[in-house]
Motif scaffolding. Structure first.
Motif: not given
Length: 180
Positions: A149-154, A116-127
Motif C-alpha cells: 500500500s505504500i506504493i514505493g519508497g521506504v 512495497a517490495i522485498k529488498l535484495d541483499e545489496d539494497q539492504k546493505k546500502r540502506l
C-alpha cells in the motif's frame, strides 16, 4: 513492596549486563540469551508451567535442570535465582533489557524498514549503511516489512528516528497542498 515488571527487568537486566562485562562473557551470553528467547517464543507454555501452583515442585526442578543443562554458569545462576525468587515470568523482559544495553554498548540500532517490495541483499546493505550514518550507529539491524500500500519508497523507524519516504505519503502531502 512488590516491584513492577519493568523495574524487575531493568534491575536484573542491568546487573546481568554488568556482570557479563566484568567476566568478559558479554558476547557469549548474548548468544545464549538469544537462543533462550527463541525457546520462550517456541514454547509459550513454559511460563504457565513454571508459574502454576498445580505443578509439583519436583517437576519444576527437573524442568530447570533440563533448561540449564548446557548453559554457562552465569546464565544458570540467573535462571536458578529467578526460579527461587519466582521471577521466571520476567525472563523475556530481562533478556530484552540486556539486549537493549548490549545494543547501546555496541552502538547497534534496531529498526524496521517498510517497502512495497522485498529488498535484495545489496539494497539492504546500502540502506543499513546509510541509516547507520544518519543515526550515528556502528551497525543497523533491520526488521523488514512488506506493505504494497505504500506504493514505493521506504519507511524507516527506529527508537529515536522516523523517515517516511514512501510514495503514498508524498501523494498524501500533495493532496493536502491542493486542498488548501
Amino acid at each position: 513492596m512488590k516491584l513492577d515488571n519493568q523495574t524487575v527487568a531493568r534491575r536484573y537486566g542491568k546487573a546481568l549486563f554488568d556482570v557479563s562485562l566484568e567476566k568478559n562473557t558479554r558476547e557469549q551470553l548474548s548468544l545464549e540469551l538469544s537462543e533462550l528467547k527463541k525457546f520462550l517464543h517456541n514454547v509459550p507454555q513454559f511460563k504457565d508451567f513454571i508459574s502454576s501452583n498445580a505443578i509439583k515442585p519436583d517437576a519444576k526442578t527437573e524442568m530447570m535442570k533440563t533448561l540449564t543443562k548446557d548453559t554457562s554458569d552465569l546464565l544458570t545462576n540467573l535462571l536458578n535465582m529467578l526460579y527461587d525468587y519466582k521471577r521466571l515470568t520476567n525472563l523475556e523482559d530481562i533478556i530484552n533489557e540486556f539486549d537493549r544495553l548490549n545494543d547501546e554498548f555496541e552502538k547497534t540500532v534496531r529498526a524496521s524498514v517498510t517497502t512495497a517490495i522485498k529488498l535484495d541483499e545489496d539494497q539492504k546493505k546500502r540502506l543499513e549503511s546509510s541509516f547507520a550514518n544518519v543515526v550515528g550507529a556502528n551497525k543497523v539491524i533491520f526488521n523488514q516489512k512488506i506493505d504494497e500500500s505504500i506504493i514505493g519508497g521506504v519507511i524507516l523507524k527506529s527508537e529515536s528516528y522516523i523517515y517516511d519516504g514512501s510514495i503514498k505519503s508524498k501523494i498524501e502531502r500533495i493532496k493536502r497542498l491542493l486542498l488548501k
